[in-house]
Motif scaffolding. Structure first.
Motif, short mmCIF file in Angstrom:
data_model
loop_
_atom_site.label_atom_id
_atom_site.label_comp_id
_atom_site.label_asym_id
_atom_site.label_seq_id
_atom_site.Cartn_x
_atom_site.Cartn_y
_atom_site.Cartn_z
N PHE A 1 155.22 3.61 10.96
CA PHE A 1 155.54 2.91 12.20
C PHE A 1 154.49 3.25 13.24
CE2 PHE A 1 157.46 3.06 16.47
CZ PHE A 1 157.97 1.79 16.56
N CYS A 2 154.11 2.26 14.06
CA CYS A 2 153.19 2.48 15.17
C CYS A 2 153.67 1.71 16.39
CB CYS A 2 151.78 2.04 14.81
SG CYS A 2 150.57 2.29 16.15
N TYR A 3 153.75 2.41 17.53
CA TYR A 3 154.10 1.80 18.81
C TYR A 3 152.87 1.86 19.71
CZ TYR A 3 156.51 1.06 23.27
OH TYR A 3 156.91 0.58 24.50
N ILE A 4 152.40 0.69 20.15
CA ILE A 4 151.18 0.61 20.95
C ILE A 4 151.51 0.20 22.37
CG2 ILE A 4 148.91 -0.47 21.19
CD1 ILE A 4 148.83 -0.88 18.19
N THR B 1 151.30 11.34 18.72
CA THR B 1 151.09 10.51 19.90
C THR B 1 149.76 10.86 20.57
OG1 THR B 1 152.10 9.68 21.94
CG2 THR B 1 152.38 12.04 21.47
N ILE B 2 149.07 9.84 21.08
CA ILE B 2 147.71 9.99 21.58
C ILE B 2 147.57 9.28 22.93
CG2 ILE B 2 145.25 9.77 21.00
CD1 ILE B 2 146.16 8.99 18.13
N ASP B 3 146.90 9.93 23.87
CA ASP B 3 146.57 9.29 25.15
C ASP B 3 145.32 9.95 25.71
OD1 ASP B 3 146.70 7.78 27.56
OD2 ASP B 3 148.89 7.84 27.53
N LEU B 4 144.93 9.52 26.90
CA LEU B 4 143.75 10.06 27.54
C LEU B 4 143.98 11.50 28.01
CD1 LEU B 4 142.68 7.00 29.71
CD2 LEU B 4 141.71 7.72 27.52
N ALA B 5 142.90 12.26 28.10
CA ALA B 5 143.00 13.63 28.56
C ALA B 5 143.57 13.72 29.97
CB ALA B 5 141.62 14.28 28.51
N SER C 1 160.13 7.35 9.50
CA SER C 1 160.17 8.76 9.87
C SER C 1 158.81 9.35 10.25
CB SER C 1 160.75 9.59 8.72
OG SER C 1 159.94 9.47 7.56
N ASN C 2 157.72 8.69 9.91
CA ASN C 2 156.39 9.21 10.26
C ASN C 2 155.76 8.25 11.25
OD1 ASN C 2 154.14 10.77 10.36
ND2 ASN C 2 153.65 10.66 8.19
N LEU C 3 155.90 8.58 12.53
CA LEU C 3 155.63 7.63 13.61
C LEU C 3 154.31 7.95 14.31
CD1 LEU C 3 159.17 7.69 15.31
CD2 LEU C 3 158.48 6.56 13.16
N LEU C 4 153.64 6.88 14.74
CA LEU C 4 152.41 6.98 15.52
C LEU C 4 152.62 6.23 16.83
CD1 LEU C 4 149.31 7.61 15.79
CD2 LEU C 4 148.91 5.40 14.64
N GLU C 5 152.16 6.83 17.93
CA GLU C 5 152.27 6.21 19.24
C GLU C 5 150.91 6.25 19.92
OE1 GLU C 5 155.15 6.60 23.15
OE2 GLU C 5 154.45 8.45 22.19
N VAL D 1 157.73 9.63 28.28
CA VAL D 1 159.12 9.16 28.20
C VAL D 1 159.40 8.52 26.84
CG1 VAL D 1 160.80 7.52 29.14
CG2 VAL D 1 159.38 8.90 30.68
N SER D 2 158.55 7.59 26.43
CA SER D 2 158.75 6.94 25.13
C SER D 2 158.64 7.96 23.99
CB SER D 2 157.72 5.83 24.93
OG SER D 2 156.40 6.31 25.11
N SER D 3 157.76 8.93 24.12
CA SER D 3 157.62 9.96 23.10
C SER D 3 158.91 10.77 22.96
CB SER D 3 156.47 10.91 23.46
OG SER D 3 155.31 10.20 23.82
N CYS D 4 159.53 11.09 24.08
CA CYS D 4 160.78 11.84 24.04
C CYS D 4 161.90 11.03 23.39
CB CYS D 4 161.19 12.27 25.45
SG CYS D 4 160.14 13.56 26.14
N TYR D 5 161.94 9.74 23.69
CA TYR D 5 162.93 8.89 23.03
C TYR D 5 162.70 8.84 21.52
CZ TYR D 5 165.03 6.86 27.28
OH TYR D 5 165.72 6.65 28.45
#
Length: 211
Positions: free
Chosen positions: A117-120, A64-68, A34-38, A45-49
């Motif tokens: 959980f972490c999705y890379i 969730t984290i990505d470039l600016a 239930s506490n997810l990291l991306e 798209v994956s974040s919405c899923y």
């Protein structure tokens, strides 16, 4: 809204497939995560899923984290989350150079594991994602899971990147070696705290933090 409903809306946007999302739905639900990291979201798209799965399961949160630069994508993650009414389930972070900087801040701020959980699916680079794994390890709860996307991807095989000057100038072994597979084989599988390894038909590498 189900994963299938989300997939109908996101169908034409680059990112995670509906089949991958349904796999994650079974995975996350069966393991009560239930506490997810991306790490890496592109258009979101994956974040919405992932947020849809949490909503369907009755709660949880995605970080969730990505470039600016991702804020300039069209559509971008926040536009998609708004459209699907999922913003309450997601915290979005933008970083100048790498998600590793935000992971460092999390470690400094919290000083204990946060995620189960972490999705890379980010840089696909040994230097970035090898270090990311070591940082994620400090933030992943015992019993938690990591999924690495694109185990068979390489810079040299990428239609969108192989002609870039940076890639053209790479040594052949750096260019043609799948970096995420090296992270998985060299760092994750040799780590004494990880086990239950699996490679899926999607080219995902899965591992559990068992200690």
């Amino acid at each position: 809204m189900s994963v299938e409903d989300t997939g109908e809306i996101l169908n034409d946007i680059f990112g995670m497939s509906l089949g991958q999302a349904k796999y994650l739905e079974r995975f996350i639900t069966s393991k009560k995560l239930s506490n997810l990291l991306e790490l890496g979201f592109a258009h979101g798209v994956s974040s919405c899923y992932l947020a849809t799965i949490l909503k369907e399961n009755g709660g949880g949160h995605l970080t969730t984290i990505d470039l600016a630069s991702a804020v300039h994508r069209r559509p971008n993650i926040e536009q998609l989350l708004d459209k699907l009414n999922l913003k309450d389930y997601v915290s979005v972070f933008y970083e100048y150079e790498s998600y590793n900087w935000r992971l460092m801040k999390f470690i400094e701020e919290y000083g204990q594991p946060l995620f189960d959980f972490c999705y890379i699916d980010g840089a696909h680079d040994w230097n970035v994602d090898g270090f990311a794994f070591l940082l994620v390890d400090k933030l992943l709860k015992p019993g938690g899971w990591i999924i690495f996307d694109d185990m068979d991807w390489s810079f040299g095989s990428s239609p969108s990147m192989r002609e870039m000057p940076r890639v053209v100038n790479m040594p052949d072994d750096v260019k043609n070696t799948p970096h995420i597979a090296k992270v998985f084989d060299v760092l994750v599988k040799n780590h004494p705290d990880y086990g239950n390894f699996e490679i899926t038909d999607f080219g995902w590498g899965i591992a559990q933090k068992i200690h």
